[in-house]
Design a protein around this motif. Structure first.
Motif, mmCIF file in Angstrom:
data_model
loop_
_atom_site.group_PDB
_atom_site.id
_atom_site.type_symbol
_atom_site.label_atom_id
_atom_site.label_comp_id
_atom_site.label_asym_id
_atom_site.label_seq_id
_atom_site.Cartn_x
_atom_site.Cartn_y
_atom_site.Cartn_z
ATOM 1 N N THR A 183 2.032 4.667 18.465
ATOM 2 C CA THR A 183 2.295 6.015 17.646
ATOM 3 C C THR A 183 2.735 5.636 16.400
ATOM 4 O OG1 THR A 183 2.490 7.346 19.657
ATOM 5 C CG2 THR A 183 3.171 8.193 17.726
ATOM 6 N N ALA A 184 3.905 4.609 16.222
ATOM 7 C CA ALA A 184 4.418 4.233 15.048
ATOM 8 C C ALA A 184 3.516 3.704 14.052
ATOM 9 C CB ALA A 184 5.715 3.333 15.351
ATOM 10 N N ALA A 185 2.598 2.812 14.712
ATOM 11 C CA ALA A 185 1.576 2.238 13.881
ATOM 12 C C ALA A 185 0.715 3.384 13.217
ATOM 13 C CB ALA A 185 1.108 1.302 14.641
ATOM 14 N N MET A 186 0.315 4.357 14.198
ATOM 15 C CA MET A 186 -0.579 5.498 13.561
ATOM 16 C C MET A 186 0.206 6.098 12.368
ATOM 17 S SD MET A 186 -1.936 8.672 15.690
ATOM 18 C CE MET A 186 -0.218 9.413 15.817
ATOM 19 N N ILE A 187 1.300 6.604 12.655
ATOM 20 C CA ILE A 187 2.033 7.390 11.719
ATOM 21 C C ILE A 187 2.349 6.549 10.526
ATOM 22 C CG2 ILE A 187 4.276 8.341 11.298
ATOM 23 C CD1 ILE A 187 4.056 9.458 13.982
ATOM 24 N N LEU A 188 2.633 5.143 10.522
ATOM 25 C CA LEU A 188 2.829 4.415 9.145
ATOM 26 C C LEU A 188 1.359 4.256 8.636
ATOM 27 C CD1 LEU A 188 4.465 2.327 7.697
ATOM 28 C CD2 LEU A 188 3.479 0.805 9.087
ATOM 29 N N ARG A 215 0.686 -1.304 0.169
ATOM 30 C CA ARG A 215 -0.051 -0.074 -0.088
ATOM 31 C C ARG A 215 1.018 1.331 -0.067
ATOM 32 N NH1 ARG A 215 -2.163 -4.097 1.281
ATOM 33 N NH2 ARG A 215 -4.485 -4.749 1.029
ATOM 34 N N ASP A 216 2.230 1.206 -0.097
ATOM 35 C CA ASP A 216 3.064 2.213 0.178
ATOM 36 C C ASP A 216 3.258 2.506 -1.340
ATOM 37 O OD1 ASP A 216 4.964 4.262 0.341
ATOM 38 O OD2 ASP A 216 6.653 2.614 0.647
ATOM 39 N N HIS A 217 2.222 3.355 -2.176
ATOM 40 C CA HIS A 217 2.288 3.457 -3.327
ATOM 41 C C HIS A 217 3.224 4.612 -3.917
ATOM 42 C CE1 HIS A 217 -0.941 0.662 -4.358
ATOM 43 N NE2 HIS A 217 -1.482 1.112 -3.422
ATOM 44 N N ASP A 218 3.509 5.355 -2.972
ATOM 45 C CA ASP A 218 4.758 6.425 -3.108
ATOM 46 C C ASP A 218 6.006 6.057 -2.741
ATOM 47 O OD1 ASP A 218 2.614 8.246 -3.818
ATOM 48 O OD2 ASP A 218 2.176 8.948 -1.774
ATOM 49 N N ASP A 219 6.153 4.822 -2.495
ATOM 50 C CA ASP A 219 7.576 4.287 -2.415
ATOM 51 C C ASP A 219 8.490 4.985 -1.403
ATOM 52 O OD1 ASP A 219 9.376 2.465 -2.976
ATOM 53 O OD2 ASP A 219 10.695 3.799 -4.321
ATOM 54 N N ARG A 220 7.803 5.487 -0.187
ATOM 55 C CA ARG A 220 8.561 6.238 1.050
ATOM 56 C C ARG A 220 8.767 5.534 1.791
ATOM 57 N NH1 ARG A 220 4.273 10.392 2.662
ATOM 58 N NH2 ARG A 220 2.729 8.732 2.497
ATOM 59 N N ARG A 223 -5.684 6.478 5.961
ATOM 60 C CA ARG A 223 -5.661 7.676 7.007
ATOM 61 C C ARG A 223 -6.765 7.430 8.085
ATOM 62 N NH1 ARG A 223 -2.602 11.532 5.020
ATOM 63 N NH2 ARG A 223 -1.787 11.489 2.947
ATOM 64 N N LEU A 224 -8.181 7.019 7.377
ATOM 65 C CA LEU A 224 -9.055 6.615 8.520
ATOM 66 C C LEU A 224 -8.751 6.067 9.635
ATOM 67 C CD1 LEU A 224 -11.997 7.432 9.070
ATOM 68 C CD2 LEU A 224 -12.711 5.214 7.587
ATOM 69 N N PRO A 225 -8.116 4.745 9.614
ATOM 70 C CA PRO A 225 -7.588 4.010 10.751
ATOM 71 C C PRO A 225 -6.638 5.015 11.697
ATOM 72 C CG PRO A 225 -7.474 2.714 8.926
ATOM 73 C CD PRO A 225 -8.089 4.135 8.397
ATOM 74 N N ALA A 226 -5.777 5.504 10.720
ATOM 75 C CA ALA A 226 -4.925 6.666 11.483
ATOM 76 C C ALA A 226 -5.408 7.653 12.493
ATOM 77 C CB ALA A 226 -3.845 7.235 10.645
#
Length: 149
Positions: A71-76, A25-30, A84-87
């Motif tokens: 917090t790491a999970a939320m930012i990821l 799901r990291d379509h922006d390759d970040r 974005r909604l789960p975050a």
């Protein structure tokens, strides 16, 4: 482009499944990934003053900042397409509550997804460009071999 590094338990099947989920799901390759137990994981933990005993955690290094657990999970999640909604829902909880939830899941993770012989470094869908070694980790952190000396 600034990339973030996620450190996960390389011996946990649930962690590896979540890594593949994030990579897909990291379509922006970040995102880049490393096992907490790897040389890259050790380098990153050391650079940020974290101890190896803290490896029962998920660690995210984003733009020089280090985040752990919930917090790491939320930012990821914020970084992933569809996350974005789960975050946003996690963000409404105080960090202490997020971490309690994370710790509860961490205690159950080996029972939820027993180790099936798949390690982070063997996961074909994220191998190569996504799994970083120690040298690549230093480059992503803006450091080089000379900075180590």
């Amino acid at each position: 482009m600034k990339r973030s590094i996620a450190l996960v338990d390389g011996n946990c099947a649930l962690c590896n499944a979540l890594t593949r989920f994030a990579a897909d799901r990291d379509h922006d390759d970040r995102l880049r990934f490393a096992a907490l137990q790897s040389e890259a994981g050790s380098v990153i933990l050391e650079r940020h003053g974290l101890k190896a005993v803290e490896t029962n955690s998920f660690v995210l290094v984003k733009e020089g900042e280090v985040y752990t657990k919930g917090t790491a999970a939320m930012i990821l999640l914020r970084m992933l397409r569809g996350g974005r909604l789960p975050a946003m829902m996690l963000q409404t909880l105080p960090s202490g509550i997020r971490d309690i939830g994370y710790d509860a899941l961490a205690k159950l993770r080996h029972r939820l997804a027993p180790h099936g012989g798949c390690s982070l470094l063997d996961a074909e869908r994220i191998r190569g460009k996504r799994v970083v070694n120690a040298e690549e980790a230093l480059q992503l952190l803006g450091e080089d071999k000379e900075a180590e000396k």
